[in-house]
Design a protein around this motif. Structure first.
Motif, mmCIF file in Angstrom:
data_model
loop_
_atom_site.group_PDB
_atom_site.id
_atom_site.type_symbol
_atom_site.label_atom_id
_atom_site.label_comp_id
_atom_site.label_asym_id
_atom_site.label_seq_id
_atom_site.Cartn_x
_atom_site.Cartn_y
_atom_site.Cartn_z
ATOM 1 N N GLY A 1 0.821 -1.209 0.000
ATOM 2 C CA GLY A 1 0.000 0.000 0.000
ATOM 3 C C GLY A 1 0.850 1.250 0.000
ATOM 4 O O GLY A 1 0.555 2.233 -0.703
ATOM 5 N N VAL A 2 1.911 1.229 0.792
ATOM 6 C CA VAL A 2 2.837 2.367 0.823
ATOM 7 C C VAL A 2 3.479 2.552 -0.546
ATOM 8 O O VAL A 2 3.561 3.675 -1.063
ATOM 9 N N SER A 3 3.910 1.459 -1.158
ATOM 10 C CA SER A 3 4.533 1.529 -2.484
ATOM 11 C C SER A 3 3.572 2.106 -3.513
ATOM 12 O O SER A 3 3.961 2.922 -4.355
ATOM 13 N N ALA A 4 2.307 1.698 -3.444
ATOM 14 C CA ALA A 4 1.310 2.186 -4.389
ATOM 15 C C ALA A 4 1.107 3.697 -4.255
ATOM 16 O O ALA A 4 1.016 4.418 -5.265
ATOM 17 N N LEU A 5 1.050 4.184 -3.031
ATOM 18 C CA LEU A 5 0.866 5.616 -2.819
ATOM 19 C C LEU A 5 2.088 6.411 -3.261
ATOM 20 O O LEU A 5 1.957 7.487 -3.874
ATOM 21 N N ARG A 6 3.264 5.894 -2.991
ATOM 22 C CA ARG A 6 4.478 6.596 -3.395
ATOM 23 C C ARG A 6 4.607 6.616 -4.924
ATOM 24 O O ARG A 6 5.148 7.572 -5.483
ATOM 25 N N ALA A 7 4.109 5.578 -5.578
ATOM 26 C CA ALA A 7 4.118 5.565 -7.040
ATOM 27 C C ALA A 7 3.209 6.651 -7.611
ATOM 28 O O ALA A 7 3.398 7.089 -8.754
ATOM 29 N N GLU A 8 2.252 7.105 -6.795
ATOM 30 C CA GLU A 8 1.345 8.175 -7.203
ATOM 31 C C GLU A 8 1.818 9.535 -6.685
ATOM 32 O O GLU A 8 1.070 10.499 -6.669
ATOM 33 N N PRO B 1 21.612 -1.794 -7.298
ATOM 34 C CA PRO B 1 20.825 -0.744 -6.629
ATOM 35 C C PRO B 1 19.600 -1.296 -5.900
ATOM 36 O O PRO B 1 19.232 -0.788 -4.837
ATOM 37 N N GLU B 2 18.961 -2.332 -6.472
ATOM 38 C CA GLU B 2 17.802 -2.926 -5.802
ATOM 39 C C GLU B 2 18.213 -3.573 -4.483
ATOM 40 O O GLU B 2 17.570 -3.372 -3.446
ATOM 41 N N TRP B 3 19.251 -4.364 -4.510
ATOM 42 C CA TRP B 3 19.704 -5.019 -3.286
ATOM 43 C C TRP B 3 20.113 -3.993 -2.216
ATOM 44 O O TRP B 3 19.747 -4.119 -1.048
ATOM 45 N N ASP B 4 20.847 -2.993 -2.649
ATOM 46 C CA ASP B 4 21.329 -1.994 -1.698
ATOM 47 C C ASP B 4 20.180 -1.237 -1.044
ATOM 48 O O ASP B 4 20.265 -0.887 0.146
ATOM 49 N N TYR B 5 19.115 -0.991 -1.799
ATOM 50 C CA TYR B 5 17.978 -0.274 -1.221
ATOM 51 C C TYR B 5 17.122 -1.189 -0.353
ATOM 52 O O TYR B 5 16.892 -0.908 0.831
ATOM 53 N N TRP B 6 16.636 -2.298 -0.925
ATOM 54 C CA TRP B 6 15.651 -3.131 -0.246
ATOM 55 C C TRP B 6 16.236 -3.909 0.927
ATOM 56 O O TRP B 6 15.576 -4.079 1.954
ATOM 57 N N TYR B 7 17.467 -4.397 0.792
ATOM 58 C CA TYR B 7 18.047 -5.222 1.869
ATOM 59 C C TYR B 7 19.094 -4.492 2.710
ATOM 60 O O TYR B 7 19.124 -4.641 3.929
ATOM 61 N N ALA B 8 19.965 -3.734 2.051
ATOM 62 C CA ALA B 8 21.076 -3.111 2.780
ATOM 63 C C ALA B 8 20.699 -1.781 3.421
ATOM 64 O O ALA B 8 21.454 -1.259 4.248
ATOM 65 N N SER C 1 19.532 4.895 -8.154
ATOM 66 C CA SER C 1 18.726 5.122 -9.353
ATOM 67 C C SER C 1 17.269 4.923 -8.980
ATOM 68 O O SER C 1 16.962 4.381 -7.904
ATOM 69 N N ASP C 2 16.361 5.359 -9.847
ATOM 70 C CA ASP C 2 14.951 5.079 -9.619
ATOM 71 C C ASP C 2 14.731 3.565 -9.664
ATOM 72 O O ASP C 2 15.334 2.864 -10.483
ATOM 73 N N LEU C 3 13.852 3.053 -8.777
ATOM 74 C CA LEU C 3 13.579 1.621 -8.722
ATOM 75 C C LEU C 3 12.094 1.365 -8.962
ATOM 76 O O LEU C 3 11.238 2.086 -8.455
ATOM 77 N N LYS C 4 11.822 0.321 -9.726
ATOM 78 C CA LYS C 4 10.450 -0.021 -10.073
ATOM 79 C C LYS C 4 9.908 -1.101 -9.134
ATOM 80 O O LYS C 4 10.648 -1.928 -8.625
ATOM 81 N N GLY C 5 8.592 -1.075 -8.942
ATOM 82 C CA GLY C 5 7.922 -2.087 -8.152
ATOM 83 C C GLY C 5 7.503 -3.257 -9.015
ATOM 84 O O GLY C 5 7.879 -3.375 -10.187
ATOM 85 N N THR C 6 6.670 -4.134 -8.473
ATOM 86 C CA THR C 6 6.256 -5.330 -9.200
ATOM 87 C C THR C 6 5.354 -5.009 -10.388
ATOM 88 O O THR C 6 5.226 -5.836 -11.292
ATOM 89 N N ASP C 7 4.720 -3.837 -10.382
ATOM 90 C CA ASP C 7 3.840 -3.469 -11.502
ATOM 91 C C ASP C 7 4.544 -2.626 -12.553
ATOM 92 O O ASP C 7 3.915 -2.141 -13.490
ATOM 93 N N GLY C 8 5.858 -2.437 -12.409
ATOM 94 C CA GLY C 8 6.621 -1.691 -13.407
ATOM 95 C C GLY C 8 6.663 -0.199 -13.185
ATOM 96 O O GLY C 8 7.386 0.511 -13.893
#
Length: 426
Positions: free
Chosen positions: A283-290, A360-367, A373-380
């Motif tokens: 839900g947080v990801s969806a709102l931030r995408a907007e 960049p994905e690993w460094d953001y989500w796990y580290a 860089s900009d990172l995309k969610g599961t919906d692109g």
């Protein structure tokens, strides 16, 4: 005996279904390349993991026809606990294990058939990712993992387990930082914010007694309104005292309402009806995408944590059982963990999924590092913008700050009736 237990548990499970299915209350205003003869595997669970891209990739990699049966957490738990013949594999959260095991609806898993068991990290096996972390109150997954010789579940290691540990995360509340002043992670952000009079009429909760109850219990205790001996196992007297406070606040118009689904939680904040609420990571990801400045808090009191479980139906045929083990192994094979990371969730053997993620994905989500860089969610869609850092920091830091795990308490049935009183109070 199993059938008798199943009948007894059905009453409580039915009550939970009724609560979750009720209208939302408004208050106030891939590694596998081989293909075998196609079989069908029926998977019962929630929309968290029963997603179309996951189904398509698994079918492609495994040659198994997957029939996903997604639903609300309470409804799928009721189905699983009363009709094990209606599914082959069950996906949900560890707080469902006690109900399913006592009902005799699931069977033990054989560790020798789990290809990546040795890669699974210590969170599930010991309750901690790091020596300095706290396990948290309630049912940490290790307490329910191993099947003992007498048929009970405990943390003592054996050759059989009650569930395959896979997806997990820590949950919190989220707030619209354009309205609610931004706090400091682990220092000023607090569960008590849910009960701050400044946000009266614009607070929403998750409509689930094993989730929303802990959110509001943490809030009430942090606000100094009540003190619990063990927040993961409330007594009947504590439940009564807590809901006396909540019903009074409800009648004062403090709560905007409750939500039954992630999309509804998004709608509430998007439309400005709620400025602070229980929320899940997607839900947080969806709102931030907007481009809504939604902040997922890192409360100083600690998170509410959950752990995903995969369970094998006690009624699964031998063919379905073989397919279920292949699917469970696939989930820990790399690609699925990388996919689910893009909506903020972790996997039990993250190093294998790291190979499927960009640096960049690993460094953001796990580290917990700022995104390069900009990172995309599961919906692109872009859900993380360059320079942003994940609230709460790294995987290790977040899971070192667990206040309580989603738990079916001993007095679970008492919480159901109390929750219903809260929903219907005038």
């Amino acid at each position: 005996m199993k059938q008798n237990r199943r009948t007894v548990l059905a009453t409580a499970a039915s009550a939970a279904v009724a609560l979750a299915a009720a209208p939302e209350r408004v208050f106030g205003t891939a590694p596998y390349g081989f293909v075998k003869q196609q079989r069908t595997l029926r998977v019962l669970g929630t929309h968290v993991t029963l997603q179309q891209p996951i189904r398509e990739q698994a079918e492609k990699d495994l040659g198994i026809k997957l029939h996903f049966q997604p639903g609300g957490s309470a409804s799928v738990l009721h189905q699983a606990s009363t009709r094990p013949e209606s599914f082959d594999l069950y996906e949900q959260w560890s707080n469902s294990i006690r109900v399913l095991w006592q009902a005799g609806s699931i069977q033990p898993l054989d560790l020798s058939r789990l290809e990546y068991w040795d890669e699974i990290n210590s969170l599930t096996k010991t309750g901690k990712l790091t020596p300095y972390g706290r396990i948290g109150a309630g049912d940490a997954p290790n307490k329910l993992l191993y099947v003992q010789r007498d048929g009970s579940l405990a943390a003592q290691e054996t050759k059989q387990i009650s569930f395959l540990p896979y997806v997990h995360n820590v949950d919190s509340f989220a707030y619209d930082a354009s309205v609610v002043p931004r706090g400091v992670a682990y220092k000023t952000e607090s569960w008590s914010w849910l009960l701050d009079p400044r946000w009266a009429g614009r607070v929403a909760l998750c409509n689930e007694p094993t989730i929303g109850l802990f959110d509001i219990a943490l809030a009430a205790q942090s606000k100094g309104l009540i003190e619990f001996d063990d927040i993961g196992n409330l007594s009947k007297a504590e439940i009564t005292a807590l809901f006396r406070i909540l019903v009074d606040l409800r009648r004062q118009g403090h709560f905007r309402g409750v939500w039954n689904s992630v999309p509804r939680s998004v709608e509430l904040m998007r439309g400005g009806e709620a400025v602070i609420e229980s929320m899940f990571s997607p839900g947080v990801s969806a709102l931030r995408a907007e481009h809504i400045d939604c902040v997922y808090a890192a409360p100083k009191e600690g998170y509410r944590a959950w752990h995903g479980v995969m369970c094998l139906s006690a009624a699964a045929s031998s063919t379905a059982k073989d397919a279920a083990y292949e699917y469970m192994n696939w989930w820990l094979s790399g690609w699925p963990g990388a996919f689910i990371a893009r909506q903020g969730y972790y996997i039990s053997n993250p190093q294998r999924s790291r190979r499927e993620m960009t640096a960049p994905e690993w460094d953001y989500w796990y580290a917990g590092k700022p995104a390069t860089s900009d990172l995309k969610g599961t919906d692109g869609r872009v859900v993380v913008r360059r320079g942003e850092a994940r609230t709460g920091g790294s995987y290790e830091r977040r899971f070192s700050n667990v206040a309580v795990w989603n738990t079916v308490m001993k007095n679970y049935e008492s919480t159901l009736s109390a929750w219903n009183e809260f929903l219907t109070a005038n």
